[in-house]
Design a protein around this motif. Structure first.
Motif, PDB file in Angstrom:
ATOM      1  N   PRO A 154     -28.012 -22.354   7.537  1.00  0.00           N
ATOM      2  CA  PRO A 154     -28.667 -21.430   8.468  1.00  0.00           C
ATOM      3  C   PRO A 154     -30.163 -21.258   8.170  1.00  0.00           C
ATOM      4  N   PHE A 155     -30.826 -20.459   9.033  1.00  0.00           N
ATOM      5  CA  PHE A 155     -32.285 -20.330   8.924  1.00  0.00           C
ATOM      6  C   PHE A 155     -32.746 -19.326   7.872  1.00  0.00           C
ATOM      7  N   ASN A 156     -31.880 -18.373   7.491  1.00  0.00           N
ATOM      8  CA  ASN A 156     -32.415 -17.196   6.802  1.00  0.00           C
ATOM      9  C   ASN A 156     -32.762 -17.404   5.333  1.00  0.00           C
ATOM     10  N   ASN A 160     -32.375 -21.938  -0.742  1.00  0.00           N
ATOM     11  CA  ASN A 160     -31.309 -21.653  -1.697  1.00  0.00           C
ATOM     12  C   ASN A 160     -29.930 -21.968  -1.118  1.00  0.00           C
ATOM     13  N   LEU A 161     -29.740 -21.731   0.178  1.00  0.00           N
ATOM     14  CA  LEU A 161     -28.409 -22.031   0.730  1.00  0.00           C
ATOM     15  C   LEU A 161     -28.184 -23.538   0.868  1.00  0.00           C
ATOM     16  N   VAL A 162     -29.271 -24.299   0.963  1.00  0.00           N
ATOM     17  CA  VAL A 162     -29.148 -25.765   0.909  1.00  0.00           C
ATOM     18  C   VAL A 162     -28.770 -26.176  -0.520  1.00  0.00           C
ATOM     19  N   ALA A 181     -31.075 -25.937   9.312  1.00  0.00           N
ATOM     20  CA  ALA A 181     -31.333 -25.199  10.568  1.00  0.00           C
ATOM     21  C   ALA A 181     -32.624 -25.702  11.209  1.00  0.00           C
ATOM     22  N   GLU A 182     -32.610 -25.858  12.512  1.00  0.00           N
ATOM     23  CA  GLU A 182     -33.774 -26.439  13.208  1.00  0.00           C
ATOM     24  C   GLU A 182     -35.010 -25.522  13.153  1.00  0.00           C
ATOM     25  N   GLN A 183     -34.797 -24.217  12.984  1.00  0.00           N
ATOM     26  CA  GLN A 183     -35.954 -23.307  12.924  1.00  0.00           C
ATOM     27  C   GLN A 183     -36.660 -23.414  11.577  1.00  0.00           C
ATOM     28  N   GLY A 212     -28.609 -27.965  16.242  1.00  0.00           N
ATOM     29  CA  GLY A 212     -27.218 -27.917  15.811  1.00  0.00           C
ATOM     30  C   GLY A 212     -26.249 -28.301  16.910  1.00  0.00           C
ATOM     31  N   GLU A 213     -26.543 -27.834  18.138  1.00  0.00           N
ATOM     32  CA  GLU A 213     -25.593 -28.106  19.225  1.00  0.00           C
ATOM     33  C   GLU A 213     -25.530 -29.601  19.563  1.00  0.00           C
ATOM     34  N   ASP A 214     -26.596 -30.364  19.207  1.00  0.00           N
ATOM     35  CA  ASP A 214     -26.585 -31.818  19.449  1.00  0.00           C
ATOM     36  C   ASP A 214     -26.036 -32.583  18.236  1.00  0.00           C
ATOM     37  N   VAL A 215     -26.560 -32.263  17.052  1.00  0.00           N
ATOM     38  CA  VAL A 215     -26.189 -33.038  15.856  1.00  0.00           C
ATOM     39  C   VAL A 215     -24.800 -32.638  15.344  1.00  0.00           C
ATOM     40  N   GLY A 216     -24.476 -31.338  15.458  1.00  0.00           N
ATOM     41  CA  GLY A 216     -23.193 -30.841  14.941  1.00  0.00           C
ATOM     42  C   GLY A 216     -22.007 -31.633  15.471  1.00  0.00           C
ATOM     43  N   PRO A 217     -21.839 -31.747  16.799  1.00  0.00           N
ATOM     44  CA  PRO A 217     -20.689 -32.492  17.325  1.00  0.00           C
ATOM     45  C   PRO A 217     -20.697 -33.973  16.939  1.00  0.00           C
ATOM     46  N   LEU A 218     -21.903 -34.557  16.727  1.00  0.00           N
ATOM     47  CA  LEU A 218     -21.947 -35.965  16.288  1.00  0.00           C
ATOM     48  C   LEU A 218     -21.385 -36.083  14.879  1.00  0.00           C
ATOM     49  N   PHE A 230     -20.186 -25.177   5.742  1.00  0.00           N
ATOM     50  CA  PHE A 230     -21.046 -24.547   6.739  1.00  0.00           C
ATOM     51  C   PHE A 230     -21.392 -23.122   6.332  1.00  0.00           C
ATOM     52  N   THR A 231     -22.656 -22.767   6.478  1.00  0.00           N
ATOM     53  CA  THR A 231     -23.045 -21.355   6.395  1.00  0.00           C
ATOM     54  C   THR A 231     -23.774 -21.030   7.685  1.00  0.00           C
ATOM     55  N   GLY A 232     -23.342 -19.962   8.352  1.00  0.00           N
ATOM     56  CA  GLY A 232     -23.983 -19.589   9.607  1.00  0.00           C
ATOM     57  C   GLY A 232     -23.142 -18.584  10.359  1.00  0.00           C
ATOM     58  N   SER A 233     -23.264 -18.620  11.683  1.00  0.00           N
ATOM     59  CA  SER A 233     -22.620 -17.584  12.494  1.00  0.00           C
ATOM     60  C   SER A 233     -21.121 -17.863  12.660  1.00  0.00           C
ATOM     61  N   PRO A 234     -20.328 -16.805  12.837  1.00  0.00           N
ATOM     62  CA  PRO A 234     -18.894 -16.994  13.073  1.00  0.00           C
ATOM     63  C   PRO A 234     -18.619 -17.873  14.307  1.00  0.00           C
ATOM     64  N   GLU A 252     -19.019 -20.005   5.292  1.00  0.00           N
ATOM     65  CA  GLU A 252     -19.666 -18.766   4.822  1.00  0.00           C
ATOM     66  C   GLU A 252     -20.300 -18.132   6.060  1.00  0.00           C
ATOM     67  N   LEU A 253     -19.688 -17.079   6.565  1.00  0.00           N
ATOM     68  CA  LEU A 253     -20.101 -16.556   7.877  1.00  0.00           C
ATOM     69  C   LEU A 253     -20.714 -15.154   7.768  1.00  0.00           C
ATOM     70  N   GLY A 254     -20.639 -14.389   8.834  1.00  0.00           N
ATOM     71  CA  GLY A 254     -21.393 -13.140   8.920  1.00  0.00           C
ATOM     72  C   GLY A 254     -20.702 -11.926   8.319  1.00  0.00           C
ATOM     73  N   GLN A 379     -20.602  -4.854  15.339  1.00  0.00           N
ATOM     74  CA  GLN A 379     -20.967  -6.282  15.265  1.00  0.00           C
ATOM     75  C   GLN A 379     -22.002  -6.511  14.167  1.00  0.00           C
ATOM     76  N   GLU A 380     -22.348  -7.767  13.937  1.00  0.00           N
ATOM     77  CA  GLU A 380     -23.368  -8.056  12.929  1.00  0.00           C
ATOM     78  C   GLU A 380     -24.752  -7.939  13.572  1.00  0.00           C
ATOM     79  N   VAL A 381     -25.583  -6.987  13.100  1.00  0.00           N
ATOM     80  CA  VAL A 381     -26.912  -6.800  13.704  1.00  0.00           C
ATOM     81  C   VAL A 381     -27.839  -7.958  13.332  1.00  0.00           C
TER      82      VAL A 381
HETATM   83  P1  NAD Z   1     -26.119 -20.471  13.392  1.00  0.00           P
HETATM   84  O1  NAD Z   1     -24.650 -20.494  13.343  1.00  0.00           O
HETATM   85  O2  NAD Z   1     -26.793 -20.299  14.685  1.00  0.00           O
HETATM   86  O3  NAD Z   1     -26.709 -21.845  12.785  1.00  0.00           O
HETATM   87  C1  NAD Z   1     -26.340 -22.310  11.515  1.00  0.00           C
HETATM   88  C2  NAD Z   1     -26.409 -23.828  11.505  1.00  0.00           C
HETATM   89  O4  NAD Z   1     -25.447 -24.343  12.428  1.00  0.00           O
HETATM   90  C3  NAD Z   1     -27.753 -24.397  11.923  1.00  0.00           C
HETATM   91  O5  NAD Z   1     -28.055 -25.519  11.124  1.00  0.00           O
HETATM   92  C4  NAD Z   1     -27.509 -24.832  13.348  1.00  0.00           C
HETATM   93  O6  NAD Z   1     -28.344 -25.876  13.756  1.00  0.00           O
HETATM   94  C5  NAD Z   1     -26.073 -25.301  13.265  1.00  0.00           C
HETATM   95  N1  NAD Z   1     -25.354 -25.354  14.549  1.00  0.00           N
HETATM   96  C6  NAD Z   1     -25.612 -24.687  15.690  1.00  0.00           C
HETATM   97  N2  NAD Z   1     -24.723 -25.038  16.657  1.00  0.00           N
HETATM   98  C7  NAD Z   1     -23.889 -25.938  16.085  1.00  0.00           C
HETATM   99  C8  NAD Z   1     -22.760 -26.659  16.564  1.00  0.00           C
HETATM  100  N3  NAD Z   1     -22.315 -26.538  17.812  1.00  0.00           N
HETATM  101  N4  NAD Z   1     -22.121 -27.491  15.690  1.00  0.00           N
HETATM  102  C9  NAD Z   1     -22.541 -27.626  14.424  1.00  0.00           C
HETATM  103  N5  NAD Z   1     -23.626 -26.972  13.927  1.00  0.00           N
HETATM  104  C10 NAD Z   1     -24.285 -26.143  14.749  1.00  0.00           C
HETATM  105  O7  NAD Z   1     -26.587 -19.354  12.328  1.00  0.00           O
HETATM  106  P2  NAD Z   1     -28.050 -18.839  12.004  1.00  0.00           P
HETATM  107  O8  NAD Z   1     -28.552 -18.041  13.152  1.00  0.00           O
HETATM  108  O9  NAD Z   1     -28.888 -19.954  11.481  1.00  0.00           O
HETATM  109  O10 NAD Z   1     -27.729 -17.892  10.756  1.00  0.00           O
HETATM  110  C11 NAD Z   1     -27.289 -16.587  10.899  1.00  0.00           C
HETATM  111  C12 NAD Z   1     -25.840 -16.423  10.574  1.00  0.00           C
HETATM  112  O11 NAD Z   1     -25.546 -16.998   9.300  1.00  0.00           O
HETATM  113  C13 NAD Z   1     -25.435 -14.964  10.437  1.00  0.00           C
HETATM  114  O12 NAD Z   1     -24.205 -14.765  11.086  1.00  0.00           O
HETATM  115  C14 NAD Z   1     -25.299 -14.776   8.928  1.00  0.00           C
HETATM  116  O13 NAD Z   1     -24.457 -13.724   8.538  1.00  0.00           O
HETATM  117  C15 NAD Z   1     -24.781 -16.089   8.519  1.00  0.00           C
HETATM  118  N6  NAD Z   1     -25.011 -16.303   7.093  1.00  0.00           N
HETATM  119  C16 NAD Z   1     -23.949 -16.231   6.235  1.00  0.00           C
HETATM  120  C17 NAD Z   1     -24.139 -16.400   4.869  1.00  0.00           C
HETATM  121  C18 NAD Z   1     -22.989 -16.369   3.908  1.00  0.00           C
HETATM  122  O14 NAD Z   1     -23.153 -16.843   2.785  1.00  0.00           O
HETATM  123  N7  NAD Z   1     -21.842 -15.826   4.267  1.00  0.00           N
HETATM  124  C19 NAD Z   1     -25.428 -16.622   4.373  1.00  0.00           C
HETATM  125  C20 NAD Z   1     -26.493 -16.665   5.281  1.00  0.00           C
HETATM  126  C21 NAD Z   1     -26.271 -16.519   6.636  1.00  0.00           C
END
Ligand code: NAD
Length: 477
Positions: A154-156, A160-162, A181-183, A212-218, A230-234, A252-254, A379-381
């Protein structure tokens, strides 16, 4: 249109070479809103090339000691180049430079810890001879790498998350395909250069940039990839889980993290920590304090102290040494947070600090008079907003903390041992921090959530377990 002064231009990193592409994406400085870097756009052929190179590299030996040496060296190089990395993070995320330096230092520790863990990968002896008829047998387990790991981040916390994925995956003996993350891809691409400099065998790390929406499915549709971390949104986590099928997935999600302040707590200390951990990185942290439940006897005292600390937070250019909070990742996100706060206010919430947006900045905001069903609570702010409410009974507050789809971490300020023991058994989260907020983390601890906060643990030792398969060897004599 963005004003553009490109300081960095990166190709894709495949088979140890930088591959230039005609199609590029711009990376925006989140404070100035000018483009400062460009990255290559990945297509289907690039994914195939990366997988081929990862597979080829995997067929060559990469000993435990070599893994240790490379990871350790990159940690050193990161420290040597701390300022360049910190500036890149400050620009790409909008994170204050002092926090960005902290992220670089932690990233070095994550890699160092991954290096150390490479030397501790082992199985165990299983006394199969205890079963009748197996007296002449002996057995033990060994851990083997899963093969090719795709890491999506993810972007935040872009560096370190890499490191939390690439470090353990390499330590465990895998080949990695990273999609940052693309940002915020710049710091991870700079890190890739350090892996090159440290002599990582070609193909062990491949980096593919793009949306992500382009590379992820590939990636998920390529059946040669053995695991997704994966770390990012639910929302995206669920998509990856669905697309990965029977393959191993670590998520690792929200969270909408809660922290409890009990009537015996150190109010000055808890208010200071809550103000810090609600607003660092503009609240864009997965364990950022979002819901605070304060015992009614200490509520007024706590509220006045937390407001005082919050009002002192200095917003501004992330590159200034005294800036404590920078912009959000995009104006769109700042507008979303503004709408959620306005919606809460329409439903009766009261803004006691902040509550206004200026472009991509949203002020550190404290809401009271909230109810648990408002979006800002339920929800997650993922922004600089904290909702504070009162409670009177321990059982009541535990059930309100648990009344969430998420369960990453929670905090509890108290010295009451029986409350601590009750909370430890009954609060359903991956980690409970006593006399601290939900936002406490060091990089070698097991870290990961329950419920919609994900599955699997990070922290190098635990990630290595996820990224290896255990095999039992039974010897018959
Ligand atoms: P995001 O889910 O939008 O993006 C995360 C990554 O997924 C990016 O690299 C993005 O390009 C990629 N992605 C987007 N669409 C995809 C798809 N269809 N298929 C595959 N990959 C795709 O999340 P974000 O906005 O970058 O980060 C915020 C979220 O990450 C929050 O929900 C936050 O809680 C969570 N987060 C969790 C942890 C943890 O350790 N639990 C740590 C940091 C952030």
């Amino acid at each position: 249109m963005y004003k553009t002064e490109i300081n960095y231009s990166f190709g894709l990193f495949i088979a140890g070479e930088w591959l230039e592409k005609d199609k590029k994406d711009l990376v925006i400085n989140k404070y100035t809103q000018d483009a400062f870097a460009e990255t290559a756009t990945t297509d289907e052929q690039d994914v195939q090339r990366a997988v081929k190179s990862a597979k080829e590299a995997y067929s060559h030996s990469f000993s435990l000691y070599e893994r240790y040496e490379v990871l350790f060296k990159v940690a050193q190089l990161l420290r040597d180049n701390q300022e360049e990395f910190a500036k890149a993070i400050a620009k790409e995320v909008g994170k204050p430079i002092t926090e960005a330096r902290g992220e670089v230092e932690r990233s070095a520790l994550t890699l160092e810890n991954s290096a150390e863990e490479a030397k501790r990968i082992h199985g165990e002896e299983i006394p199969v001879q205890a079963a009748p008829g197996s007296e002449n047998r002996r057995a033990f387990t060994r851990r083997y790498p899963v093969g090719i790991v795709a890491a999506i981040t993810p972007f935040n916390v872009p560096l370190n998350l890499v490191c939390h994925k690439v470090g353990p995956a390499l330590a465990a003996g895998n080949s990695v395909i990273l999609k940052p993350a693309e940002q915020t891809p710049v710091s991870s691409l700079l890190l890739t250069r350090l892996f090159e400099e440290a002599g990582l065998p070609k193909g062990r790390l491949n980096v593919l940039t793009g949306k992500g929406e382009d590379v992820g499915p590939l990636l998920t549709s390529n059946q040669e990839i053995n695991m997704f971390t994966f770390t990012g949104s639910p929302r995206v986590g669920l998509l990856i889980r669905e697309q990965a099928g029977l393959r191993n997935v670590s998520l690792e999600l929200g969270n909408n993290s809660a922290t409890i302040v009990h009537n015996d707590a150190d109010i000055a200390q808890s208010a200071k920590l809550v103000a810090q951990k609600s607003f660092n990185n503009a609240g864009q942290v997965c364990i950022s304090v979002q819901r605070v439940y304060v015992h009614e006897e200490v509520y007024e005292d706590f509220l006045s102290k937390v407001c005082e600390a919050t009002e002192q937070i200095k917003l501004g250019d992330p590159l200034n040494e005294d800036t404590q909070m920078g912009p959000m990742i995009s104006e769109e996100e700042a507008v979303r947070v503004e709408q959620w706060v306005n919606e809460a206010v329409d439903a009766g919430a009261k803004v006691v600090a902040g509550g206004a947006r200026e472009g991509v900045f949203y002020q550190p905001t404290i809401l009271t008079n909230v109810n648990d069903d408002m979006k800002v609570c339920r929800q997650e702010v993922f922004g600089p907003v904290v909702a504070i409410d009162t409670y009177s009974k321990e059982d009541e507050v535990i059930s309100r903390v648990n009344d969430s789809d998420y369960g990453l971490q929670a905090g509890l300020f108290t010295n009451n041992l029986s409350f601590v023991m009750k909370a430890m058994d009954e609060i359903h989260v991956g980690g409970l921090m006593v006399n601290d907020t939900s936002g406490y983390r060091v990089d070698h601890m097991p870290y990961g959530g329950v419920k919609k906060s994900g599955t699997g643990k990070e922290g190098p030792r635990y990630a290595i377990e996820e990224m290896t398969e255990e095999k039992i060897i039974v010897l018959n004599n």
